[in-house]
Design an enzyme around this catalytic site. Structure first.
Site, mmCIF file in Angstrom:
data_model
loop_
_atom_site.group_PDB
_atom_site.id
_atom_site.type_symbol
_atom_site.label_atom_id
_atom_site.label_comp_id
_atom_site.label_asym_id
_atom_site.label_seq_id
_atom_site.Cartn_x
_atom_site.Cartn_y
_atom_site.Cartn_z
ATOM 1 N N ASP A 67 62.490 17.949 17.580
ATOM 2 C CA ASP A 67 61.412 18.674 18.181
ATOM 3 C C ASP A 67 61.987 20.147 18.388
ATOM 4 O OD1 ASP A 67 63.359 17.959 20.061
ATOM 5 O OD2 ASP A 67 62.215 16.488 20.899
ATOM 6 N N ASN A 136 61.472 7.606 30.967
ATOM 7 C CA ASN A 136 60.177 6.960 30.564
ATOM 8 C C ASN A 136 60.075 6.297 29.521
ATOM 9 O OD1 ASN A 136 59.765 9.047 29.161
ATOM 10 N ND2 ASN A 136 58.187 9.847 30.220
ATOM 11 N N HIS A 138 60.604 8.098 26.341
ATOM 12 C CA HIS A 138 60.024 8.917 25.478
ATOM 13 C C HIS A 138 61.295 9.149 24.277
ATOM 14 C CE1 HIS A 138 61.308 12.663 27.707
ATOM 15 N NE2 HIS A 138 62.188 12.695 26.564
ATOM 16 N N GLU A 143 55.559 11.239 24.373
ATOM 17 C CA GLU A 143 55.500 10.682 25.880
ATOM 18 C C GLU A 143 54.870 9.229 25.689
ATOM 19 O OE1 GLU A 143 57.229 11.770 28.221
ATOM 20 O OE2 GLU A 143 57.431 13.892 27.859
#
Ligand code: GLP
Length: 239
Positions: A67, A136, A138, A143
């Site tokens: 990314d 979380n 990801h 996400e």
């Protein structure tokens, strides 16, 4: 999923580095998928040290990053391009032509995502991909809620993610968007190694281990893959 619990961050980094180097020894033309973040720093440090004193090297290796932020210059201190130069690429003999990171300043981001997918395909697809884990769940910048069939795409970053990265953006606001490989893109890698270290990853690791598979928890897509190793240290493992 093959789970390994290592004593601490150093042991986890040793293990991940030797998996990476062994894979290059087995296939000098390996196509790597590479993460940024704090977690892989120790791994890259070890890989750099080892490469300096052994025959193993990156001469014919190809690397695709997972990314990159949208809208910041490549040489900005917060870019993942800068991160990769500092922690790995400038310190090993990888050919710069064989290092790929999405261009977050492309005039048309959708075209850039398609281009990145095409580059990956032309390189023969990912052979071995290392992943960090968001608290979380990801993976890369996928996400919660990202479809498992997603390919390289533009994402809006959550406020929590932007806050977590604020230290790298003192001169300008933290980017609001990023380009990330999709979950389907990542899952096409022939082998995957997920790294998680420290108590702040405990909940995410507990949830991954539970075996629940849902888009609410992106890392759970890894259960749909036949060759995943999860390396955790004791702090991350002890839920
Ligand atoms: C960022 C990156 C992810 C990384 C995650 C965890 O969101 N885009 O690729 O895995 O953070 O980072 P850390 O290793 O610093 O906990």
């Amino acid at each position: 999923m093959n789970w390994e619990t290592l004593r601490d961050y150093d042991a986890l980094s040793d293990r991940a580095a030797s998996m990476l180097l062994d894979a290059i020894t087995a296939d000098p033309n390996l196509v790597l998928g590479l993460p940024t973040g704090q977690t892989p720093v120790g791994t890259y440090d070890r890989v750099v040290k080892e490469c300096k004193r052994s025959y193993r090297c990156f001469r014919d290796v190809v690397a695709f990053n997972l990314d990159e932020y949208v809208g910041i210059a490549r040489d900005h201190p917060g870019s993942y391009f800068t991160f990769m130069q500092q922690h790995l690429f400038s310190n090993v003999d990888i050919d710069p032509k064989n290092t790929f990171i999405p261009n977050g300043r492309a005039p048309d981001l959708k075209v850039e995502c398609e281009r990145y997918e095409r580059l990956l395909k032309n390189a023969g697809g990912l052979g071995l991909t290392f992943l960090g884990l968001g608290s979380n769940g990801h993976i890369a910048f996928n996400e919660p809620g990202t479809p498992f069939e997603s390919r390289t795409h533009v994402v809006a970053l959550t406020e929590a993610t932007r806050r977590a990265n604020a230290a790298f953006f003192l001169d300008q606001p933290v980017p609001t968007h990023a380009i990330t490989m999709g979950i389907a893109t990542i899952l096409e890698s022939r082998a995957i190694v997920l790294l998680a270290s420290g108590a702040r990853k405990q909940d995410a690791i507990g949830r991954l281990r539970s075996g629940e598979i849902s888009a609410d928890f992106p890392a759970s897509a890894l259960w749909n893959h036949a060759n995943v190793s999860v390396l955790v240290d004791e702090a991350a493992a002890s839920a």
